[in-house]
Write an enzyme that holds these catalytic residues in place. Sequence first.
Site, PDB file in Angstrom:
ATOM      1  N   SER A 284       0.828  -1.207   0.000  1.00  0.00           N
ATOM      2  CA  SER A 284       0.000   0.000   0.000  1.00  0.00           C
ATOM      3  C   SER A 284       0.857   1.250   0.000  1.00  0.00           C
ATOM      4  O   SER A 284       1.963   1.256   0.542  1.00  0.00           O
ATOM      5  CB  SER A 284      -0.864  -0.018   1.260  1.00  0.00           C
ATOM      6  OG  SER A 284      -1.403   1.245   1.520  1.00  0.00           O
TER       7      SER A 284
ATOM      8  N   LYS B  81       2.201  -4.009   6.461  1.00  0.00           N
ATOM      9  CA  LYS B  81       2.625  -3.966   5.054  1.00  0.00           C
ATOM     10  C   LYS B  81       4.147  -3.833   4.959  1.00  0.00           C
ATOM     11  O   LYS B  81       4.810  -4.494   4.159  1.00  0.00           O
ATOM     12  CB  LYS B  81       1.940  -2.800   4.318  1.00  0.00           C
ATOM     13  CG  LYS B  81       0.427  -2.939   4.188  1.00  0.00           C
ATOM     14  CD  LYS B  81       0.049  -4.141   3.341  1.00  0.00           C
ATOM     15  CE  LYS B  81      -1.447  -4.329   3.200  1.00  0.00           C
ATOM     16  NZ  LYS B  81      -1.838  -5.635   2.678  1.00  0.00           N
TER      17      LYS B  81
ATOM     18  N   TYR C  84      -1.731  -1.250  10.760  1.00  0.00           N
ATOM     19  CA  TYR C  84      -2.015  -1.742   9.403  1.00  0.00           C
ATOM     20  C   TYR C  84      -0.808  -1.492   8.496  1.00  0.00           C
ATOM     21  O   TYR C  84      -0.305  -2.400   7.823  1.00  0.00           O
ATOM     22  CB  TYR C  84      -3.272  -1.070   8.822  1.00  0.00           C
ATOM     23  CG  TYR C  84      -3.424  -1.289   7.335  1.00  0.00           C
ATOM     24  CD1 TYR C  84      -3.761  -2.542   6.834  1.00  0.00           C
ATOM     25  CD2 TYR C  84      -3.200  -0.253   6.423  1.00  0.00           C
ATOM     26  CE1 TYR C  84      -3.878  -2.763   5.462  1.00  0.00           C
ATOM     27  CE2 TYR C  84      -3.317  -0.460   5.057  1.00  0.00           C
ATOM     28  CZ  TYR C  84      -3.656  -1.711   4.575  1.00  0.00           C
ATOM     29  OH  TYR C  84      -3.767  -1.934   3.219  1.00  0.00           O
TER      30      TYR C  84
HETATM   31  P1  NAD Z   1     -10.997  -6.827   0.882  1.00  0.00           P
HETATM   32  O1  NAD Z   1     -11.231  -6.870   2.354  1.00  0.00           O
HETATM   33  O2  NAD Z   1     -12.163  -6.558   0.012  1.00  0.00           O
HETATM   34  O3  NAD Z   1     -10.314  -8.205   0.395  1.00  0.00           O
HETATM   35  C1  NAD Z   1      -9.467  -8.949   1.232  1.00  0.00           C
HETATM   36  C2  NAD Z   1      -9.980 -10.382   1.213  1.00  0.00           C
HETATM   37  O4  NAD Z   1      -9.128 -11.184   2.023  1.00  0.00           O
HETATM   38  C3  NAD Z   1     -11.398 -10.511   1.779  1.00  0.00           C
HETATM   39  O5  NAD Z   1     -12.207 -11.171   0.832  1.00  0.00           O
HETATM   40  C4  NAD Z   1     -11.218 -11.333   3.056  1.00  0.00           C
HETATM   41  O6  NAD Z   1     -12.335 -12.167   3.298  1.00  0.00           O
HETATM   42  C5  NAD Z   1      -9.938 -12.087   2.765  1.00  0.00           C
HETATM   43  N1  NAD Z   1      -9.159 -12.455   3.956  1.00  0.00           N
HETATM   44  C6  NAD Z   1      -8.793 -11.667   4.992  1.00  0.00           C
HETATM   45  N2  NAD Z   1      -8.063 -12.383   5.876  1.00  0.00           N
HETATM   46  C7  NAD Z   1      -7.951 -13.630   5.367  1.00  0.00           C
HETATM   47  C8  NAD Z   1      -7.341 -14.817   5.827  1.00  0.00           C
HETATM   48  N3  NAD Z   1      -6.689 -14.863   6.998  1.00  0.00           N
HETATM   49  N4  NAD Z   1      -7.414 -15.927   5.076  1.00  0.00           N
HETATM   50  C9  NAD Z   1      -8.088 -15.911   3.888  1.00  0.00           C
HETATM   51  N5  NAD Z   1      -8.713 -14.819   3.412  1.00  0.00           N
HETATM   52  C10 NAD Z   1      -8.645 -13.688   4.151  1.00  0.00           C
HETATM   53  O7  NAD Z   1      -9.829  -5.785   0.624  1.00  0.00           O
HETATM   54  P2  NAD Z   1      -9.293  -5.183  -0.748  1.00  0.00           P
HETATM   55  O8  NAD Z   1      -9.622  -3.743  -0.765  1.00  0.00           O
HETATM   56  O9  NAD Z   1      -9.679  -6.037  -1.882  1.00  0.00           O
HETATM   57  O10 NAD Z   1      -7.725  -5.291  -0.489  1.00  0.00           O
HETATM   58  C11 NAD Z   1      -6.956  -6.394  -0.939  1.00  0.00           C
HETATM   59  C12 NAD Z   1      -5.522  -6.218  -0.475  1.00  0.00           C
HETATM   60  O11 NAD Z   1      -5.003  -4.984  -0.985  1.00  0.00           O
HETATM   61  C13 NAD Z   1      -5.374  -6.148   1.053  1.00  0.00           C
HETATM   62  O12 NAD Z   1      -4.194  -6.831   1.407  1.00  0.00           O
HETATM   63  C14 NAD Z   1      -5.236  -4.670   1.327  1.00  0.00           C
HETATM   64  O13 NAD Z   1      -4.503  -4.413   2.494  1.00  0.00           O
HETATM   65  C15 NAD Z   1      -4.495  -4.204   0.069  1.00  0.00           C
HETATM   66  N6  NAD Z   1      -4.732  -2.783  -0.225  1.00  0.00           N
HETATM   67  C16 NAD Z   1      -6.011  -2.315  -0.320  1.00  0.00           C
HETATM   68  C17 NAD Z   1      -6.221  -0.960  -0.563  1.00  0.00           C
HETATM   69  C18 NAD Z   1      -7.625  -0.397  -0.634  1.00  0.00           C
HETATM   70  O14 NAD Z   1      -7.791   0.819  -0.479  1.00  0.00           O
HETATM   71  N7  NAD Z   1      -8.660  -1.190  -0.885  1.00  0.00           N
HETATM   72  C19 NAD Z   1      -5.123  -0.089  -0.723  1.00  0.00           C
HETATM   73  C20 NAD Z   1      -3.838  -0.612  -0.623  1.00  0.00           C
HETATM   74  C21 NAD Z   1      -3.641  -1.972  -0.375  1.00  0.00           C
END
Ligand code: NAD
Length: 335
Positions: free
Chosen positions: A124, A152, A148
């Site tokens: 991120s 990362k 958080y």
């Molecule tokens: P999201 O919560 O929609 O998707 C994450 C998925 O991981 C969910 O479906 C959840 O059920 C699953 N999950 C969580 N813990 C788990 C575990 N222990 N075992 C199996 N599955 C698990 O989030 P997103 O927005 O799609 O983000 C995806 C990734 O990108 C994350 O790692 C997040 O930190 C990173 N990210 C997101 C953003 C944002 O703004 N959305 C920005 C930067 C980085």
Amino acid sequence: MRLLVTGGAGYIGSHTCVELQKAGHDIVIYDNLYNAKSAAVERISKITGKEVPFIKGDILDEKALDEVFCRYHIDAVIHFAGLKAVGESVEKPLLYYENNVSGTISLCKAMARAGCKKLIFSSSATVYGMHNEPPFTEDMPLSTINPYGATKLMIEGILTDLAAADKDWSVVLLRYFNPIGAHESGLLGEDPQGIPNNLLPYVKRVAVGKLPCVNIFGDDYPTPDGTGVRDYIHVVDLAKGLLAALKALETDGTKIYNLGTGNGYSVKEVVAAFSRACGHEIPWRIAPRRGGDAPFSFADASRAKKELGWTAQYDLDRMCADAWRFISRNPDGIQ
Ligand code: NAD
Ligand code: UDP
């Protein structure tokens, strides 16, 4: 390639699975459905017309991961699974360190046992911290101010060490900026539980009448209109960036790319664009600053362009139009 997509039922993961299938890759989704619904998997299949193998499982469960690697020949893993709410991470740091950091270690151990050593990790822009001047370049010093972000940063370090210790590993660290928007079909989009923390989900709730007014956190930042500036990127552009990043797995070692547009938009510009998209004014008021918010965040996206041949295509109006289509057709999220 056959790709294991952890967290593939979530927001970014589901959009990425659509692009992967459209490009001819085979996928297997592995998600514990902590923050997603299995209906999202069905919707991926509805869009692509292809079967989507789905395993409900936790990345902390090494035995379940071993079974997946035994059942499928996996060429590489795209790792989205993780918890992502900054405020919750401050309240429940152990939950975040265990799920995100221990979960990634458990995944890598299972991968190593299976001889699958190609991994794309979802990092991120938060790792650029508060002390860098945007546009952020991949080689800037990193820091974080919440658990958080710390997860990362730790995972980036762990994966870099792993790739340095064993030349068979190829790791790509992708630093996402602010993904918003939804698939143009209106079938997939962001579906957070409870009161949203992030700007776009909050604006969407106001747009459908579920919340009264957007609170703009501060209008006295040193930005053109005083409100915070972020690099919002269409989630489908981000998904295409992930597809492009597969190329970087062909060589060993660690590669790092920003996935952003390189443009910043203010909170007021986002609210105005969403008002245009939904056809009515979104009410807003100025509220106090939110602790820990930087005034500006936007990417230098030139490395991804040069090395991966990828640039984001969609503008803010398109992001808001697609987000509005999804929320107006799915006011209660993906059911
Ligand atoms: P999201 O919560 O929609 O998707 C994450 C998925 O991981 C969910 O479906 C959840 O059920 C699953 N999950 C969580 N813990 C788990 C575990 N222990 N075992 C199996 N599955 C698990 O989030 P997103 O927005 O799609 O983000 C995806 C990734 O990108 C994350 O790692 C997040 O930190 C990173 N990210 C997101 C953003 C944002 O703004 N959305 C920005 C930067 C980085
Ligand atoms: N923001 C806001 N009201 C909200 C949520 C967010 O004014 O209800 C602002 C926030 O201060 C920041 C921008 O919108 O300037 C993006 O915030 P978000 O939480 O979506 O992303 P992040 O700050 O993590 O990049």
